[in-house]
Design a protein around this motif. Structure first.
Motif, PDB file in Angstrom:
ATOM      1  N   ILE A   1       4.467  -2.717   3.310  1.00 50.48           N
ATOM      2  CA  ILE A   1       4.381  -4.072   2.781  1.00 50.48           C
ATOM      3  C   ILE A   1       4.066  -4.970   3.972  1.00 50.48           C
ATOM      4  O   ILE A   1       4.739  -4.896   5.001  1.00 50.48           O
ATOM      5  N   TYR A   2       3.031  -5.791   3.851  1.00 47.63           N
ATOM      6  CA  TYR A   2       2.655  -6.646   4.972  1.00 47.63           C
ATOM      7  C   TYR A   2       2.190  -8.002   4.474  1.00 47.63           C
ATOM      8  O   TYR A   2       1.725  -8.156   3.341  1.00 47.63           O
TER       9      TYR A   2
ATOM     10  N   GLU B   1       0.853  -1.183   0.000  1.00 47.22           N
ATOM     11  CA  GLU B   1       0.000   0.000   0.000  1.00 47.22           C
ATOM     12  C   GLU B   1       0.893   1.239   0.000  1.00 47.22           C
ATOM     13  O   GLU B   1       1.789   1.364   0.837  1.00 47.22           O
ATOM     14  N   ILE B   2       0.622   2.138  -0.934  1.00 41.62           N
ATOM     15  CA  ILE B   2       1.418   3.356  -1.073  1.00 41.62           C
ATOM     16  C   ILE B   2       0.543   4.551  -0.732  1.00 41.62           C
ATOM     17  O   ILE B   2      -0.505   4.765  -1.345  1.00 41.62           O
ATOM     18  N   TYR B   3       0.975   5.304   0.274  1.00 42.75           N
ATOM     19  CA  TYR B   3       0.243   6.481   0.720  1.00 42.75           C
ATOM     20  C   TYR B   3       0.961   7.744   0.251  1.00 42.75           C
ATOM     21  O   TYR B   3       1.920   7.686  -0.513  1.00 42.75           O
TER      22      TYR B   3
ATOM     23  N   HIS C   1      -1.493  -2.667  -4.167  1.00 42.90           N
ATOM     24  CA  HIS C   1      -0.979  -3.707  -5.051  1.00 42.90           C
ATOM     25  C   HIS C   1      -0.867  -4.981  -4.233  1.00 42.90           C
ATOM     26  O   HIS C   1      -0.515  -4.948  -3.058  1.00 42.90           O
ATOM     27  N   GLY C   2      -1.161  -6.123  -4.856  1.00 38.67           N
ATOM     28  CA  GLY C   2      -1.016  -7.354  -4.100  1.00 38.67           C
ATOM     29  C   GLY C   2      -1.623  -8.551  -4.775  1.00 38.67           C
ATOM     30  O   GLY C   2      -2.238  -8.470  -5.842  1.00 38.67           O
ATOM     31  N   TYR C   3      -1.461  -9.673  -4.096  1.00 37.40           N
ATOM     32  CA  TYR C   3      -1.880 -10.954  -4.641  1.00 37.40           C
ATOM     33  C   TYR C   3      -3.342 -11.253  -4.338  1.00 37.40           C
ATOM     34  O   TYR C   3      -4.040 -11.862  -5.133  1.00 37.40           O
ATOM     35  N   LEU C   4      -3.803 -10.826  -3.165  1.00 42.47           N
ATOM     36  CA  LEU C   4      -5.167 -11.151  -2.751  1.00 42.47           C
ATOM     37  C   LEU C   4      -5.968  -9.886  -2.473  1.00 42.47           C
ATOM     38  O   LEU C   4      -6.010  -9.392  -1.358  1.00 42.47           O
ATOM     39  N   TRP C   5      -6.575  -9.325  -3.489  1.00 40.28           N
ATOM     40  CA  TRP C   5      -7.529  -8.236  -3.310  1.00 40.28           C
ATOM     41  C   TRP C   5      -8.847  -8.717  -3.903  1.00 40.28           C
ATOM     42  O   TRP C   5      -9.173  -8.475  -5.041  1.00 40.28           O
ATOM     43  N   MET C   6      -9.587  -9.443  -3.102  1.00 40.70           N
ATOM     44  CA  MET C   6     -10.869  -9.961  -3.574  1.00 40.70           C
ATOM     45  C   MET C   6     -11.839 -10.026  -2.405  1.00 40.70           C
ATOM     46  O   MET C   6     -11.440 -10.109  -1.248  1.00 40.70           O
TER      47      MET C   6
END
Length: 336
Positions: free
Chosen positions: A72-73, A64-66, A91-96
């Motif tokens: 990064i977590y 997440e970019i603010y 940005h990421g692998y699991l955004w659902m």
């Protein structure tokens, strides 16, 4: 490992492969100042996206970019608080919708205008919802529009969309940030979507604007059991000024817990005790010497627990008169 390399996926991979071969659980939350450009940040994030992380260990991460920072977590997000605020590039692998990314989050700080833009997020276990204009950490002053200062920060369309990102039936506490602006009808519409909210935290000045809405007042009186008000910076004024009897007799007569920043007048305390028969706890950050004196004399006779952190020694003891315990003079507005 130096802080400079905390979010370096390649270094972490080498360390785990060489020294932590039997590691099965790896959770982290790395936050950095936004010193790199977007491409560099995405390249660093990609270090956590290879087969070592995904196939070998099933360790997934989000970026997440603010405005001022980036994080990064690992998934699921480990913290129990989360801010869904301005200027977040995800940005990421699991955004659902059906993912467990935010299942650990119990307190959500939300800027309503961002609901539509974050439809991929879902918070199923949130118990406390905080409505705010922006987050201090992630707020970009360049995005502030002075022309919007008089416009509500909450719209009907946003209330209708709220259930798409939050499990509303699980929310028990609602906080209205002091800078957040919503009119009484919108607040009423929101509360009707939050059937299990029984705790309210709100600025005193804001609350005074809402009490003119009879339907809202009836709803608050029926459903709110815990009330927490911020009384502002002026410690010389009474709580709710001359409206205190109306507030506690018609709007919050059923509360069981009352919290405020400062209580100066004994009369205020007596009104609250008289009008709120179900009251069990009163919490104050600071109380005056007269209020403290009254509590020391009378607390043992009451079924109410008083919890305060300090006594303002600058107040005068002669502000409290024992003769005032049974009879009080209210302004004409209170008798209407």
């Amino acid at each position: 490992m130096s802080d400079i390399y905390m979010s370096d996926g390649i270094r972490w991979q080498k360390l785990i492969e060489s020294s932590l071969k039997y590691l099965t659980i790896f959770k982290f939350y790395f936050q950095e100042k936004k010193s790199e450009n977007l491409t560099e940040k995405l390249n660093k994030f990609q270090q956590f996206q290879n087969d070592f992380w995904h196939k070998q260990h099933q360790w997934y991460t989000n970026l997440e970019i603010y405005t001022r920072t980036s994080t990064i977590y690992t998934i699921p997000y480990e913290k129990d608080t989360y801010e869904l605020t301005c200027n977040t590039d995800k940005h990421g692998y699991l955004w659902m919708k059906n993912s467990n990314v935010f299942d650990n989050v119990k307190t959500l700080t939300l800027t309503p205008k961002l609901i539509a833009k974050n439809s991929k997020c879902y918070f199923r276990n949130v118990e406390s919802l905080i409505l705010t204009r922006h987050s201090d950490e992630n707020y970009d002053e360049d995005d502030d529009d002075d022309d919007d200062d008089d416009k509500p920060d909450l719209k009907s369309t946003e209330i209708k969309l709220l259930h798409t990102i939050v499990n509303l039936s699980n929310i028990k506490h609602l906080t209205i940030d002091e800078e957040f602006y919503a009119n009484s009808s919108l607040l009423f519409d929101l509360l009707k979507e939050l059937p299990n909210v029984s705790s309210l935290e709100i600025d005193e000045e804001q609350l005074m604007k809402f009490v003119k809405n009879n339907e809202l007042c009836k709803y608050l009186n029926k459903n709110i059991k815990k009330l927490d008000i911020s009384t502002g910076e002026c410690l010389d004024e009474r709580i709710f000024l001359n409206k205190i009897k109306i507030i506690f007799s018609q709007v919050f007569s059923n509360i069981e817990q009352f919290t405020c920043d400062y209580m100066k007048q004994v009369d205020d305390l007596l009104v609250i005790l008289k009008e709120c028969s179900n009251l069990v706890i009163i919490k104050c950050e600071v109380i005056s010497k007269p209020v403290n004196s009254w509590i020391l004399i009378n607390a043992s006779k009451l079924d109410v627990y008083f919890d305060f952190k300090s006594v303002n020694e600058e107040t005068d003891d002669d502000e409290y008169n024992d003769d005032d315990d049974d009879e009080y003079d209210y302004d004409d507005d209170d008798e209407e």
